[in-house]
Design a protein around this motif. Structure first.
Motif, short mmCIF file in Angstrom:
data_model
loop_
_atom_site.label_atom_id
_atom_site.label_comp_id
_atom_site.label_asym_id
_atom_site.label_seq_id
_atom_site.Cartn_x
_atom_site.Cartn_y
_atom_site.Cartn_z
N LEU A 1 4.69 13.25 -3.23
CA LEU A 1 4.06 12.82 -1.98
C LEU A 1 4.90 13.31 -0.80
N GLN A 2 4.29 14.04 0.11
CA GLN A 2 4.99 14.60 1.27
C GLN A 2 4.87 13.70 2.50
N ALA A 3 3.73 13.05 2.67
CA ALA A 3 3.50 12.19 3.83
C ALA A 3 2.36 11.24 3.52
N GLN A 4 2.33 10.15 4.26
CA GLN A 4 1.25 9.18 4.11
C GLN A 4 0.85 8.69 5.48
N ALA A 5 -0.44 8.63 5.75
CA ALA A 5 -0.95 8.07 7.00
C ALA A 5 -2.18 7.24 6.67
N THR A 6 -2.21 6.04 7.17
CA THR A 6 -3.38 5.19 6.97
C THR A 6 -3.98 4.85 8.31
N GLN B 1 2.68 6.20 -7.26
CA GLN B 1 1.59 6.79 -8.02
C GLN B 1 1.30 8.26 -7.71
N VAL B 2 1.73 8.74 -6.55
CA VAL B 2 1.42 10.12 -6.16
C VAL B 2 2.67 10.97 -6.30
N GLN B 3 2.62 11.86 -7.26
CA GLN B 3 3.77 12.72 -7.52
C GLN B 3 3.95 13.71 -6.37
N PRO C 1 6.79 9.73 6.59
CA PRO C 1 7.06 11.03 5.95
C PRO C 1 8.02 10.81 4.79
N PHE C 2 7.93 11.65 3.79
CA PHE C 2 8.80 11.52 2.64
C PHE C 2 9.54 12.83 2.42
N ASP C 3 10.81 12.76 2.07
CA ASP C 3 11.59 13.95 1.77
C ASP C 3 11.45 14.33 0.31
N VAL D 1 0.85 -1.20 0.00
CA VAL D 1 0.00 0.00 0.00
C VAL D 1 0.88 1.24 0.00
N ALA D 2 1.87 1.26 0.88
CA ALA D 2 2.78 2.40 0.94
C ALA D 2 3.57 2.54 -0.36
N LEU D 3 4.04 1.44 -0.89
CA LEU D 3 4.81 1.47 -2.13
C LEU D 3 3.97 2.02 -3.28
N GLU D 4 2.72 1.61 -3.37
CA GLU D 4 1.85 2.12 -4.44
C GLU D 4 1.65 3.62 -4.33
N PHE D 5 1.50 4.14 -3.11
CA PHE D 5 1.37 5.59 -2.95
C PHE D 5 2.62 6.29 -3.46
N VAL D 6 3.78 5.79 -3.07
CA VAL D 6 5.04 6.42 -3.48
C VAL D 6 5.17 6.40 -5.00
#
Length: 88
Positions: free
Chosen positions: A67-72, A63-65, A86-88, A56-61
């Motif tokens: 991406l600053q952060a992800q929380a599920t 597919q989402v240009q 969090p993503f840099d 799930v996390a990998l797909e967000f990274v």
């Protein structure tokens, strides 16, 4: 919740209700496995389920240009808060 139960039944699932305790859930699941000659897949302790959470996390990274952060949500659906990052 009723909407979740109705949605699951809408896919053709047989719903078995039990007391809201881990012990009751385990015994109800064990009864169903025996009656149906089925296999039990734990929703959060199965290695394949855990691996799926990572995808799930990998797909967000992927597919989402920008991406600053992800929380599920941490929930009973097999997806938990381990995907928060969090993503840099």
């Amino acid at each position: 919740p009723i909407p979740k139960r109705e949605g699951t039944a809408g896919y053709g699932a047989e719903i078995r209700l039990c007391e809201p305790t881990n012990e009751a859930r385990a015994s109800t699941a064990a009864e169903a496995v025996k009656e149906l000659d089925a296999a039990f897949v734990h929703p959060s302790e199965n290695p394949n389920v855990i691996a799926g959470q990572g995808t799930v996390a990998l797909e967000f990274v992927q597919q989402v240009q920008d991406l600053q952060a992800q929380a599920t949500a941490d929930g009973a659906d097999g997806t938990d808060g381990t995907d928060e990052a969090p993503f840099d």
